[in-house]
Design an enzyme around this catalytic site. Sequence first.
Site, PDB file in Angstrom:
ATOM      1  N   SER A  54     -20.113  40.035  11.420  1.00  0.00           N
ATOM      2  CA  SER A  54     -19.343  39.630  11.241  1.00  0.00           C
ATOM      3  C   SER A  54     -19.036  38.261  10.860  1.00  0.00           C
ATOM      4  O   SER A  54     -18.361  37.010   9.983  1.00  0.00           O
ATOM      5  CB  SER A  54     -17.719  40.187  11.330  1.00  0.00           C
ATOM      6  OG  SER A  54     -16.926  39.732  12.973  1.00  0.00           O
ATOM      7  N   HIS A 114     -12.069  36.459  15.175  1.00  0.00           N
ATOM      8  CA  HIS A 114     -13.252  35.468  13.969  1.00  0.00           C
ATOM      9  C   HIS A 114     -12.502  34.314  14.801  1.00  0.00           C
ATOM     10  O   HIS A 114     -11.395  34.296  13.987  1.00  0.00           O
ATOM     11  CB  HIS A 114     -13.604  36.285  12.795  1.00  0.00           C
ATOM     12  CG  HIS A 114     -14.294  37.423  12.775  1.00  0.00           C
ATOM     13  ND1 HIS A 114     -13.364  38.887  12.627  1.00  0.00           N
ATOM     14  CD2 HIS A 114     -15.068  37.671  13.080  1.00  0.00           C
ATOM     15  CE1 HIS A 114     -14.066  39.975  12.125  1.00  0.00           C
ATOM     16  NE2 HIS A 114     -15.372  38.997  13.152  1.00  0.00           N
ATOM     17  N   ASP A 121      -8.294  35.984  13.040  1.00  0.00           N
ATOM     18  CA  ASP A 121      -7.353  36.819  13.052  1.00  0.00           C
ATOM     19  C   ASP A 121      -7.537  37.208  14.601  1.00  0.00           C
ATOM     20  O   ASP A 121      -7.264  39.366  14.833  1.00  0.00           O
ATOM     21  CB  ASP A 121      -8.314  37.811  11.921  1.00  0.00           C
ATOM     22  CG  ASP A 121     -10.014  37.843  13.219  1.00  0.00           C
ATOM     23  OD1 ASP A 121     -10.271  37.232  13.018  1.00  0.00           O
ATOM     24  OD2 ASP A 121     -10.812  39.172  11.373  1.00  0.00           O
TER      25      ASP A 121
END
Length: 391
Positions: free
Chosen positions: A47, A356, A353
């Site tokens: 990610s 991240h 979040d």
Amino acid sequence: MECPRNTKFHIPFVFFFMISLVVTTISNPVFAKGPCNFPAIFNFGASNSDTGGYSVSMKALKPPYGETYFHRPAGRYSDGRIILDFIAQNFGLPYLSPYLDSLGSNFSTGANFGTAGSTIQPQSSYLVVGYVFSPFSLDVQYNQFINFIPRTKFFREQGGIFATLMPQEEYFSKALYTFDIGQNDLTASLFSLRPIKQIKDSIPDTMKKFTANVKNIYNLGGRSFWIHSTGPLGCHSSFLSYNPFGERDEYGCIKEINEICKYFNLNLKEALAQLRKDLPNAAITYVDIYSAKYSLFQDPKKYGFEDPQVACCGYGGKYNFNLMVECGNTMKINGTEISAGSCGKASVRVMWDGTHYTEAANKVIFDKISSGAFTDPPIPLNMACLRSLDT
Ligand SMILES: *[C@@H]1O[C@H](CO)[C@@H](O)[C@H](O)[C@H]1NC(C)=O
Ligand SMILES: *[C@@H]1O[C@H](CO)[C@@H](O)[C@H](O)[C@H]1NC(C)=O
């Protein structure tokens, strides 16, 4: 400049010619291309470097993801750009298209095989305590890359519109190969509540798998490798919310988790030192992302940040994080609709979040790592095609 009369047309012409040579030569640093001049980037990762692969193939991100820069969810796990975007921008290249995106993709300057939730070791279960892993593990990303090379050649040779979307053949050896993967291997181990010793003992095997993939890419022509270590997971809102009793360090991060991350990174650094010996024609740069990210938690004010461990987009608790109501989602709790939205000031926050980073934090991290101060050998991003600075 004084010109003798008889050569007054000649000299200015030569002079102009020289000036344009100089201008052409210096215009590279202007676009920050540096001596390496990477014409393309191929990324493998999770990610932290996903530019939309997971969103188009598994589950799309919802607003407010992307609110700061793209003004729509752009498949990045951030409010804006991620480190890989800043790397591409640094070389004057467009942001990387996800390999998995069948719509509107342009691979002429590279491709991104990374997807959120990807691991080095394929996971037997894609769901561990509500945490979703990606089926596109590093092995799968490598398989996609093997097929990618001859298929781009096929389309190049066919000509027409599709040929313009393919990288040139020589780009595969001239490109920068970037990696940011391993964080989810650790997350999988930590959420499965395995004993620390067992987690540490599994790391050398994970490293073997990682370096085997780098070697395979080398065998397909790759020469320049820029490899990110893993970040300080113990400082992330997600881990802090789920380990309320873990012993904290002086900056409020969970010691034991960060110790494991550091242990992982030490193994990675050593594995890459060995790989550098095995592949004398490759430039392999280890990037200490851990320290670059950790400095934001050590001294947030220095970079204009506040509440570094608190997620900007999330819901509830000390860290504004709840795995049941993640950023962009809503949920009914006791008859009341709860939604996890943005704090509206991502530019002064580190965590976006809970897992991240914000675009603002990514930019600071990018500036740090691209300088060469966080790399082994100490090579700046623009020189990542070199094995050392003395050659
Ligand atoms: C693909 O990207 C390249 C490089 O940015 C550009 O020159 C080319 O026009 C693009 N192709 C299309 C069809 O947009
Ligand atoms: C929902 O209500 C129950 C019973 O009143 C309570 O125990 C629980 O903490 C509530 N949950 C939340 C998230 O407020």
